[in-house]
Design an enzyme around this catalytic site. Structure first.
Site, PDB file in Angstrom:
ATOM      1  N   LYS A  10       0.824  -1.217   0.000  1.00  0.00           N
ATOM      2  CA  LYS A  10       0.000   0.000   0.000  1.00  0.00           C
ATOM      3  C   LYS A  10       0.862   1.272   0.000  1.00  0.00           C
ATOM      4  CE  LYS A  10      -3.955  -2.236   2.214  1.00  0.00           C
ATOM      5  NZ  LYS A  10      -5.035  -2.084   3.221  1.00  0.00           N
ATOM      6  N   TYR A  50     -12.496  -2.191  -3.970  1.00  0.00           N
ATOM      7  CA  TYR A  50     -12.992  -2.425  -2.601  1.00  0.00           C
ATOM      8  C   TYR A  50     -14.525  -2.363  -2.511  1.00  0.00           C
ATOM      9  CZ  TYR A  50      -8.335  -2.399  -0.446  1.00  0.00           C
ATOM     10  OH  TYR A  50      -7.056  -2.716  -0.056  1.00  0.00           O
ATOM     11  N   PHE A  58     -15.626   2.856   6.869  1.00  0.00           N
ATOM     12  CA  PHE A  58     -14.272   3.271   6.484  1.00  0.00           C
ATOM     13  C   PHE A  58     -14.049   3.275   4.973  1.00  0.00           C
ATOM     14  CE2 PHE A  58     -14.230  -1.281   7.577  1.00  0.00           C
ATOM     15  CZ  PHE A  58     -13.754  -1.842   6.398  1.00  0.00           C
ATOM     16  N   ARG A  86      -2.114 -14.586   4.611  1.00  0.00           N
ATOM     17  CA  ARG A  86      -2.752 -13.802   5.680  1.00  0.00           C
ATOM     18  C   ARG A  86      -2.022 -13.980   7.014  1.00  0.00           C
ATOM     19  NH1 ARG A  86      -7.449 -11.376   4.211  1.00  0.00           N
ATOM     20  NH2 ARG A  86      -8.506 -11.505   6.217  1.00  0.00           N
ATOM     21  N   THR A  92      -5.410  -7.174  10.568  1.00  0.00           N
ATOM     22  CA  THR A  92      -5.697  -5.901   9.885  1.00  0.00           C
ATOM     23  C   THR A  92      -5.112  -4.727  10.666  1.00  0.00           C
ATOM     24  OG1 THR A  92      -7.751  -6.836   9.037  1.00  0.00           O
ATOM     25  CG2 THR A  92      -7.582  -4.438   9.018  1.00  0.00           C
ATOM     26  N   ARG A 103       2.539  -6.426   8.648  1.00  0.00           N
ATOM     27  CA  ARG A 103       1.793  -5.271   9.179  1.00  0.00           C
ATOM     28  C   ARG A 103       2.383  -4.780  10.503  1.00  0.00           C
ATOM     29  NH1 ARG A 103      -4.096  -7.537   7.276  1.00  0.00           N
ATOM     30  NH2 ARG A 103      -4.250  -6.317   5.360  1.00  0.00           N
ATOM     31  N   ASN A 113      -2.168   0.182   6.690  1.00  0.00           N
ATOM     32  CA  ASN A 113      -1.631  -1.064   7.235  1.00  0.00           C
ATOM     33  C   ASN A 113      -0.692  -1.810   6.292  1.00  0.00           C
ATOM     34  OD1 ASN A 113      -3.566  -1.989   5.490  1.00  0.00           O
ATOM     35  ND2 ASN A 113      -4.568  -3.368   6.934  1.00  0.00           N
ATOM     36  N   HIS A 116      -2.109  -5.483   1.556  1.00  0.00           N
ATOM     37  CA  HIS A 116      -3.391  -6.169   1.398  1.00  0.00           C
ATOM     38  C   HIS A 116      -3.134  -7.618   1.018  1.00  0.00           C
ATOM     39  CE1 HIS A 116      -7.399  -7.128  -0.222  1.00  0.00           C
ATOM     40  NE2 HIS A 116      -6.756  -7.656  -1.239  1.00  0.00           N
ATOM     41  N   GLU A 127      -9.324 -10.636  -7.819  1.00  0.00           N
ATOM     42  CA  GLU A 127      -8.383  -9.531  -7.543  1.00  0.00           C
ATOM     43  C   GLU A 127      -7.147  -9.602  -8.439  1.00  0.00           C
ATOM     44  OE1 GLU A 127      -7.616  -9.520  -3.342  1.00  0.00           O
ATOM     45  OE2 GLU A 127      -9.656  -8.892  -2.868  1.00  0.00           O
TER      46      GLU A 127
HETATM   47  P1  CMP Z   1      -7.274  -4.823   3.277  1.00  0.00           P
HETATM   48  O1  CMP Z   1      -6.677  -6.168   3.475  1.00  0.00           O
HETATM   49  O2  CMP Z   1      -6.728  -4.000   2.162  1.00  0.00           O
HETATM   50  O3  CMP Z   1      -8.859  -4.987   3.064  1.00  0.00           O
HETATM   51  C1  CMP Z   1      -9.778  -3.976   3.406  1.00  0.00           C
HETATM   52  C2  CMP Z   1      -9.137  -2.857   4.120  1.00  0.00           C
HETATM   53  O4  CMP Z   1     -10.025  -2.019   4.830  1.00  0.00           O
HETATM   54  C3  CMP Z   1      -8.223  -3.383   5.189  1.00  0.00           C
HETATM   55  O5  CMP Z   1      -7.095  -3.988   4.617  1.00  0.00           O
HETATM   56  C4  CMP Z   1      -7.954  -2.147   6.004  1.00  0.00           C
HETATM   57  O6  CMP Z   1      -6.895  -1.351   5.519  1.00  0.00           O
HETATM   58  C5  CMP Z   1      -9.257  -1.376   5.841  1.00  0.00           C
HETATM   59  N1  CMP Z   1     -10.010  -1.407   7.103  1.00  0.00           N
HETATM   60  C6  CMP Z   1     -10.585  -2.465   7.678  1.00  0.00           C
HETATM   61  N2  CMP Z   1     -11.182  -2.108   8.828  1.00  0.00           N
HETATM   62  C7  CMP Z   1     -10.957  -0.795   8.986  1.00  0.00           C
HETATM   63  C8  CMP Z   1     -11.327   0.162   9.971  1.00  0.00           C
HETATM   64  N3  CMP Z   1     -12.055  -0.194  11.048  1.00  0.00           N
HETATM   65  N4  CMP Z   1     -10.931   1.443   9.796  1.00  0.00           N
HETATM   66  C9  CMP Z   1     -10.229   1.791   8.721  1.00  0.00           C
HETATM   67  N5  CMP Z   1      -9.851   0.942   7.743  1.00  0.00           N
HETATM   68  C10 CMP Z   1     -10.215  -0.343   7.878  1.00  0.00           C
END
Ligand code: CMP
Length: 141
Positions: A10, A50, A58, A86, A92, A103, A113, A116, A127
């Site tokens: 990211k 997304y 969010f 993962r 996350t 992460r 974070n 992905h 994807e």
């Molecule tokens: P990702 O694996 O890219 O998939 C969805 C993304 O949403 C996740 O990583 C986070 O970066 C984001 N995300 C998930 N939960 C939250 C949250 N509570 N607040 C902000 N961003 C979030």
């Protein structure tokens, strides 16, 4: 397909200049790189990627953030790719992630974070198709 997943390094991690460190960690964990790009996506593209999170509070922040700077999508192959990847990247929320995960090492917050990873085999196929055409994926057999 149970042996592929999509990673996206990211904008925060690209800005930290740690693409090399992260790719090295991924390949040392046994993943093979099938495709890799460095690119910037529009808000529309981030929103489409997304889309499953459209109703989440969010979503707008996520779309703005993912279109704010360069990203590095990587198509990966390994047995049990989705689950193993993962585990490698961690929770996350980087503050909750296990020591040594991507992460934990490079992420800042739930939104920012570092990386992905696809959450299912079905989504991995979708994807990978979002960022790579079939001819851009290295043949593995
Ligand atoms: P990702 O694996 O890219 O998939 C969805 C993304 O949403 C996740 O990583 C986070 O970066 C984001 N995300 C998930 N939960 C939250 C949250 N509570 N607040 C902000 N961003 C979030």
């Amino acid at each position: 397909m149970t042996n592929r997943t999509l990673a996206i390094i990211k904008p925060d991690a690209v800005k930290k200049n740690v693409i090399g460190e992260i790719v090295s960690q991924i390949t040392q964990a046994g993943f093979k790189v099938l495709g890799l790009r460095l690119m910037k996506i529009s808000k529309e593209q981030a929103g489409a990627f997304y889309e499953v999170h459209k109703e989440r509070p969010f979503y707008a922040e996520l779309v703005d953030y993912m279109s704010s700077g360069a990203i590095c999508p990587i198509a990966l192959e390994k047995e049990n790719a989705v689950e193993d990847f993962r585990k490698l990247i961690g929770s996350t929320d980087p503050l909750q992630a296990d020591e040594g995960t991507v992460r934990k090492l490079y992420g800042t917050s739930k939104a920012i974070n570092a990386i992905h990873g696809s959450d299912s085999d079905e989504n991995a196929a979708i994807e990978i198709g979002f960022y790579f055409s079939a001819s851009e994926i290295v043949a593995t057999k």
